[in-house]
Design a protein around this motif. Structure first.
Motif, PDB file in Angstrom:
ATOM      1  N   VAL A   1      -5.510   3.921  -8.352  1.00  0.00           N
ATOM      2  CA  VAL A   1      -4.530   4.171  -7.284  1.00  0.00           C
ATOM      3  C   VAL A   1      -5.225   4.721  -6.037  1.00  0.00           C
ATOM      4  O   VAL A   1      -5.037   4.225  -4.928  1.00  0.00           O
ATOM      5  N   ASP A   2      -6.038   5.747  -6.223  1.00  0.00           N
ATOM      6  CA  ASP A   2      -6.780   6.245  -5.063  1.00  0.00           C
ATOM      7  C   ASP A   2      -7.781   5.186  -4.590  1.00  0.00           C
ATOM      8  O   ASP A   2      -8.022   5.039  -3.392  1.00  0.00           O
ATOM      9  N   GLY A   3      -8.320   4.438  -5.544  1.00  0.00           N
ATOM     10  CA  GLY A   3      -9.230   3.353  -5.180  1.00  0.00           C
ATOM     11  C   GLY A   3      -8.548   2.326  -4.290  1.00  0.00           C
ATOM     12  O   GLY A   3      -9.102   1.893  -3.272  1.00  0.00           O
TER      13      GLY A   3
ATOM     14  N   ASP B   1      -4.989  18.463  -2.085  1.00  0.00           N
ATOM     15  CA  ASP B   1      -5.407  17.537  -1.016  1.00  0.00           C
ATOM     16  C   ASP B   1      -4.270  16.597  -0.638  1.00  0.00           C
ATOM     17  O   ASP B   1      -4.018  16.344   0.533  1.00  0.00           O
ATOM     18  N   GLU B   2      -3.612  16.037  -1.660  1.00  0.00           N
ATOM     19  CA  GLU B   2      -2.565  15.034  -1.392  1.00  0.00           C
ATOM     20  C   GLU B   2      -1.433  15.664  -0.583  1.00  0.00           C
ATOM     21  O   GLU B   2      -0.914  15.054   0.356  1.00  0.00           O
ATOM     22  N   ALA B   3      -1.061  16.892  -0.926  1.00  0.00           N
ATOM     23  CA  ALA B   3      -0.027  17.575  -0.146  1.00  0.00           C
ATOM     24  C   ALA B   3      -0.511  17.764   1.290  1.00  0.00           C
ATOM     25  O   ALA B   3       0.252  17.591   2.248  1.00  0.00           O
TER      26      ALA B   3
ATOM     27  N   GLU C   1     -11.568  12.915   1.981  1.00  0.00           N
ATOM     28  CA  GLU C   1     -11.232  13.516   0.690  1.00  0.00           C
ATOM     29  C   GLU C   1     -10.991  12.477  -0.397  1.00  0.00           C
ATOM     30  O   GLU C   1     -11.111  12.780  -1.583  1.00  0.00           O
ATOM     31  N   GLU C   2     -10.648  11.267   0.025  1.00  0.00           N
ATOM     32  CA  GLU C   2     -10.252  10.279  -0.982  1.00  0.00           C
ATOM     33  C   GLU C   2     -11.392   9.871  -1.912  1.00  0.00           C
ATOM     34  O   GLU C   2     -11.155   9.541  -3.067  1.00  0.00           O
ATOM     35  N   SER C   3     -12.615   9.869  -1.428  1.00  0.00           N
ATOM     36  CA  SER C   3     -13.680   9.396  -2.306  1.00  0.00           C
ATOM     37  C   SER C   3     -13.864  10.367  -3.480  1.00  0.00           C
ATOM     38  O   SER C   3     -14.141   9.934  -4.597  1.00  0.00           O
TER      39      SER C   3
ATOM     40  N   SER D   1       4.628   9.034   0.459  1.00  0.00           N
ATOM     41  CA  SER D   1       3.849   8.634  -0.713  1.00  0.00           C
ATOM     42  C   SER D   1       2.909   9.744  -1.156  1.00  0.00           C
ATOM     43  O   SER D   1       2.722   9.974  -2.352  1.00  0.00           O
ATOM     44  N   GLU D   2       2.314  10.419  -0.184  1.00  0.00           N
ATOM     45  CA  GLU D   2       1.415  11.527  -0.534  1.00  0.00           C
ATOM     46  C   GLU D   2       2.206  12.633  -1.238  1.00  0.00           C
ATOM     47  O   GLU D   2       1.740  13.222  -2.208  1.00  0.00           O
ATOM     48  N   VAL D   3       3.402  12.900  -0.721  1.00  0.00           N
ATOM     49  CA  VAL D   3       4.201  14.001  -1.259  1.00  0.00           C
ATOM     50  C   VAL D   3       4.776  13.657  -2.636  1.00  0.00           C
ATOM     51  O   VAL D   3       4.640  14.433  -3.586  1.00  0.00           O
TER      52      VAL D   3
ATOM     53  N   MET E   1       0.854  -1.186   0.000  1.00  0.00           N
ATOM     54  CA  MET E   1       0.000   0.000   0.000  1.00  0.00           C
ATOM     55  C   MET E   1       0.882   1.225   0.000  1.00  0.00           C
ATOM     56  O   MET E   1       1.992   1.163  -0.473  1.00  0.00           O
ATOM     57  N   TYR E   2       0.349   2.347   0.503  1.00  0.00           N
ATOM     58  CA  TYR E   2       1.192   3.530   0.627  1.00  0.00           C
ATOM     59  C   TYR E   2       2.319   3.221   1.594  1.00  0.00           C
ATOM     60  O   TYR E   2       3.354   3.841   1.585  1.00  0.00           O
ATOM     61  N   ALA E   3       2.083   2.249   2.480  1.00  0.00           N
ATOM     62  CA  ALA E   3       3.167   1.760   3.331  1.00  0.00           C
ATOM     63  C   ALA E   3       3.339   0.276   3.034  1.00  0.00           C
ATOM     64  O   ALA E   3       2.669  -0.561   3.610  1.00  0.00           O
TER      65      ALA E   3
HETATM   66 FE   LIG Z   1      -3.209   9.468  -2.312  1.00  0.00          FE
END
Ligand SMILES: [Fe+2]
Ligand SMILES: [Fe+2]
Ligand SMILES: [Fe+2]
Lengths: 252, 330
Positions: free
Chosen positions: B144-146, B90-92, B173-175, B60-62, B1-3
């Motif tokens: 990816v966001d999914g 948002d991601e930042a 925010e992700e949806s 990962s967000e950055v 995942m992101y981690a």
């Molecule tokens: Fe993201």
């Protein structure tokens, strides 16, 4: 008041925000601190939102079936009416923030006056946009002060930015026949009348930032009239307009 | 995942009886669904694992701004440009929440950046793939966001309070991110032949890298068992991957796109789709730095950091001057 002049005036407003919004968005993911990434994206977003309003209205006034997107994506360099300053490349963060500050001070002053436009649509858009412009100004002024009055190195970056940009500020207060016609009808303020307020705003901040205002009054012109843009605008449009040019008529 | 591939520092999972009273109280609190807060006692391994996990998520967000930033200046309409800017902003912001959450564990944001720049900390493998066409903006949001949502929704219940609260804000925010991506895909598949081709091509390239986001199977991993016991990992990698596939296959059908996996088939018995695993050799290559964009992504971040040094120093110097003036005035 002719529609042709009104159309040109709206392009001048919308092209400034479009081109500057594009430039600011180039910073995405590359700012010196994460808070600045967020702030720059936010500024770009506001400017693009304002572009939609100005160019949307311009398209209506033109009444030739073009949309705001057509105006943004399908005009060539000579039809753009933004001031030269906003199309300048970002260079470093100091130059970018100095450009933002000089523009915000102008933008806020202009939009404040436009709230009282005799044209109700312009007054309405200005009333919305001035809130954002005021916030942008407060933020960019704060940054200019902090970096001007930071380290000797940051001071030098800001002074260099100011020196490079100063000759591009005069164009904001230039008045041609279109401006004169619009000002006479009370649609816009006479550009020259904005200069004193702008100078006062800018001088206060620059003094606090320990920066020296260049004494040369020479002004580069040609963006607002479309007579002669810089070489940079063509490259910007090459990127911004690429999809619409490569796939004509597609819906996105 | 992101981690992904967070190696736990523990040697194995202790039973309650093997723990000293302090650790036992800590574990019992977690078992009862309680939250651990920054000032609470926590085992060293818990703290270290969380720092790695939250830090990697923040990175990962950055770094994740870059593949989408690649298309902001080329967005086809003003509306799309505005939406993409809002998403990347948002991601930042997510990065900021997460760095703040990690900082409560006794590490600074600058230290985490340093670890990222020196390669000691990672970011999600997915951001080492290129975004080549506008359809990739659709595929990133959709897939990816999914995939990120799959992982992040359960993490809202994670045991570490600041992390859980950051996840709550992020999930809100992700949806929107996924919806805007799917919306781009809808426009593409209903558009010209060239647009449809772009959409299919994006899915072809992004499908397996998206599956990789969940990490390799962790069924037998001691690390995972420990993280699950600590509730800093809420589900197994295979379980989340399955959920993602089950959600995505009907969406691809709805779009009229073909997932680049001929083996995908509904399995009545398990109530989910059978599907092919991604190429895990490629995954480990990407983790080792050999993905198509690793070098560029990291270099972009390093340059941003180095070029911005004078800005950060200037701001600090000015803040110090202001503090001194205020003190003198008092
Ligand atoms: Fe993201
Ligand atoms: Fe995010
Ligand atoms: Fe997202």
């Amino acid at each position: 008041m002719s529609n042709a002049a009104l159309f040109q005036t709206l392009l001048r407003l919308g092209d400034n925000t479009l081109v500057l919004g594009h430039r600011v968005s180039e910073w995405c993911g590359k700012a010196p601190v994460l808070e600045e990434d967020i702030a720059l994206a936010n500024t770009a977003l506001d400017l693009i939102g304002q572009t939609q309003m100005w160019l949307g209205y311009a398209a209506e006034i033109e009444n030739e079936g073009r949309s705001a997107d057509d105006l943004a994506m399908l005009r060539d360099v000579w039809d753009f009416r933004n001031i030269l300053m906003v199309e300048r490349p970002n260079l470093d963060f100091g130059h970018t923030m100095m450009r933002q500050f000089l523009f915000d001070a102008y933008h806020r002053t202009l939009l404040t006056a436009l709230k009282d436009s005799t044209n109700p649509r312009i007054a309405e858009i200005a009333a919305k946009a001035v809130k954002e412009a005021t916030y942008h100004f407060e933020r960019s002024a704060e940054t200019v002060i902090a970096l001007g009055d930071g380290t000797p190195e940051s001071h030098e970056f800001m002074q260099n930015g100011l020196n490079l940009l100063w000759p591009f500020t005069g164009e904001m207060f230039e008045c041609d026949a279109i401006d004169a016609e619009m000002a006479a009808a009370g649609v816009i303020p006479d550009p020259i009348s904005l200069r004193d307020t702008w100078i006062a705003l800018v001088s206060d901040t620059l003094t606090e930032a320990t920066l020296a205002i260049p004494q040369d009054d020479f002004a580069h012109k040609g963006g607002r009239t479309g007579r002669q843009h810089t070489e940079h605008l063509g490259h910007l449009l090459t990127q911004m307009q690429w999809l619409q040019r490569a796939y004509p008529g597609a819906n996105w | 995942m992101y981690a992904q591939m967070i190696q736990s520092t523990g040697k194995g999972v202790k039973t309650l009886d093997e723990m000293d009273p302090q650790e036992r109280a800590f574990q019992e609190r977690i078992n009862a669904g309680g939250k651990i807060e920054p000032k609470d006692w926590m085992p060293d391994g818990y703290r270290k694992n969380l720092i790695r996990q939250i830090g990697q998520h923040a990175h990962s967000e950055v770094v994740g701004q870059l593949p989408e930033g690649n298309w902001i200046t080329r967005a086809p309409t003003l509306e799309r440009k505005a939406i993409l800017l809002a998403k990347v902003q948002d991601e930042a912001g997510h990065g900021l929440y997460l760095y703040c959450a990690a900082e409560t564990l006794g590490i600074t944001r600058d230290e985490m950046y340093e670890a990222l720049h020196e390669g000691r900390m990672k970011y999600s493998s997915i951001f080492n793939y290129p975004t080549l066409t506008w359809a990739d903006m659709g595929a990133v949001g959709w897939l990816v966001d999914g995939a990120a949502i799959m992982n992040q929704v359960p993490l809202q219940r994670t045991s570490y309070g600041p992390y859980a609260r950051a996840m709550v804000r992020i999930c809100k925010e992700e949806s929107f991110h996924q919806r805007q991506g799917f919306d781009i895909m809808m426009k593409m598949v209903n558009g010209t032949a060239a647009q449809k081709k772009m959409a299919q091509d994006a899915l072809n390239r992004m499908w397996f890298p998206s599956l990789m986001m969940f990490g390799p199977s962790d069924e037998d991993s001691v690390h995972s068992v420990q993280s699950m016991a600590w509730k800093i990992k809420m589900n197994g990698n295979d379980e989340l991957r399955q959920k993602f596939v089950d959600q995505t296959v009907p969406q691809a059908e709805y779009l009229g796109l073909t997932i680049p996996d001929e083996t995908i088939k509904w399995n009545e018995e398990k109530g989910g789709y059978d599907f092919a695993q991604p190429d895990w050799t490629e995954f480990f290559d990407v983790l080792r730095g050999n993905g198509p964009c690793n070098q560029e992504r990291l270099q972009t971040r390093k340059s941003a950091w180095e070029d911005g040094a004078w800005v950060r120093e200037g701001m600090l110097a000015h803040a110090a001057k202001k503090r001194a003036t205020r003190l003198a005035a008092e």
